[in-house]
Design an enzyme around this catalytic site. Structure first.
Site, PDB file in Angstrom:
ATOM      1  CG  MET A   1      -8.245  -5.933   9.497  1.00 35.52           C
ATOM      2  SD  MET A   1      -7.455  -7.040   8.454  1.00 35.52           S
ATOM      3  CE  MET A   1      -7.274  -7.909  10.333  1.00 35.52           C
ATOM      4  CD  GLU A   2      -4.286  -1.563   8.804  1.00 32.66           C
ATOM      5  OE1 GLU A   2      -5.832  -1.107   8.033  1.00 32.66           O
ATOM      6  OE2 GLU A   2      -4.568  -3.791   8.646  1.00 32.66           O
TER       7      GLU A   2
ATOM      8  CD  GLU B   1      -2.782  -1.692   1.937  1.00 30.35           C
ATOM      9  OE1 GLU B   1      -3.877  -1.625   2.825  1.00 30.35           O
ATOM     10  OE2 GLU B   1      -2.421  -1.399   3.419  1.00 30.35           O
TER      11      GLU B   1
ATOM     12  N   GLY C   1     -12.138  -4.218   1.731  1.00 29.12           N
ATOM     13  CA  GLY C   1     -13.328  -4.589   1.846  1.00 29.12           C
ATOM     14  C   GLY C   1     -14.420  -4.498   1.299  1.00 29.12           C
TER      15      GLY C   1
ATOM     16  CG  ASP D   1     -11.660  -7.950   0.074  1.00 25.81           C
ATOM     17  OD1 ASP D   1     -10.282  -7.591  -0.203  1.00 25.81           O
ATOM     18  OD2 ASP D   1     -12.564  -8.500   0.213  1.00 25.81           O
TER      19      ASP D   1
HETATM   20  N1  ADE Z   1      -8.457  -5.284   3.654  1.00 26.56           N
HETATM   21  C1  ADE Z   1      -9.448  -5.735   2.779  1.00 26.56           C
HETATM   22  N2  ADE Z   1      -9.843  -6.207   2.188  1.00 26.56           N
HETATM   23  C2  ADE Z   1     -10.563  -6.575   3.581  1.00 26.56           C
HETATM   24  C3  ADE Z   1     -11.106  -7.689   3.928  1.00 26.56           C
HETATM   25  N3  ADE Z   1     -11.950  -8.361   3.352  1.00 26.56           N
HETATM   26  N4  ADE Z   1     -11.516  -7.782   5.340  1.00 26.56           N
HETATM   27  C4  ADE Z   1     -11.195  -6.971   6.452  1.00 26.56           C
HETATM   28  N5  ADE Z   1      -9.864  -6.035   5.992  1.00 26.56           N
HETATM   29  C5  ADE Z   1      -9.859  -6.360   4.353  1.00 26.56           C
END
Ligand code: ADE
Length: 237
Positions: free
Chosen positions: A182-183, A11, A77, A206
């Protein structure tokens, strides 16, 4: 000075190629790259995955470099069904979907000690990021390249990689978030406590369901490179 925090090397990779006069410092195992991007002062770091590493990095960056604002950049995501891979989401606010003190009668996601469930981002910085996507899209259209979808909304963070329909629905129903990662919300919390303006921009890698196991490794680099191009416009626009 503008601080940029990414969770993973992929990233920050492309953003670092834009940095001039780079000087590195290692603190608590995190490399901080200080220099200029488009002639403006910046400090960038890869914090590692998850809220604890993100919080450590943010607090350290604030104490050591005193940035005027911090931008969290990376991939996410999709929770909103309209989002497609490489679309950009600029956060209006962020929640921690895994914070849960409901057993004591506290609303889900409430961060005790702050009275916040959702931490609002700095509007002027988020607006500038949004406008930078617009500028990038004009460039891309001129070159005959595909333009990027752009969304504003809520991002949900937690120490879980979301990869099932059930997890996705749970977060969407509880918080109405557009994307998950996640951050971001932990960076938001640390910035809020320190009175530092912050923003979060993510590109979709995703769709946070059963296809994520395959899509995340396949599309993370392409999605991350899109955010880097936005950052180039942010610094030079
Ligand atoms: N970062 C990118 N895709 C993610 C996902 N599916 N869950 C958590 N963090 C992500």
């Amino acid at each position: 000075m503008i601080g940029i925090i990414c969770a993973m090397d992929v990233e920050l990779e492309k953003i670092l190629t834009m940095m001039e006069n780079e000087q590195g410092d290692i603190i608590s195992g995190i490399v901080f790259h200080k220099g200029t991007i488009g002639g403006k002062e910046a400090v960038c770091a890869v914090c590692g995955v998850g809220k604890v590493f993100a919080a450590m990095c943010t607090q350290t960056m604030i104490l050591k470099y005193s940035p005027d604002c911090i931008i969290n950049v990376g991939v996410a995501g999709a929770l909103d069904k309209h989002l497609q891979i490489t679309d950009i989401v600029v956060a209006d606010d962020l929640v921690q979907h895994d914070m849960d003190v409901t057993a004591l009668g506290v609303p889900r996601g409430m961060i005790l000690g702050t009275d916040y469930i959702a931490f609002p981002t700095e509007k002027s910085v988020s607006d500038r990021l949004f406008n930078s996507v617009d500028a990038l899209n004009k460039d891309r259209a001129q070159k005959g390249e595909k333009t990027l979808g752009i969304f504003r909304g809520r991002i949900a963070s937690g120490d879980q990689f979301i990869a099932t329909k059930e997890q996705k629905e749970d977060i969407t129903d509880a918080f109405g978030a557009a994307a998950c990662e996640m951050e971001g919300a932990s960076i938001a919390q640390v910035c809020y406590v320190n009175h530092i303006p912050y923003a979060v921009m993510r590109a979709i890698s995703d769709t946070a369901d059963e296809s994520s196991e395959v899509d995340f490794p396949e599309f993370s680099k392409a999605a991350a490179d899109c955010t880097a191009e936005v950052i180039r416009h942010f610094f030079t626009g």
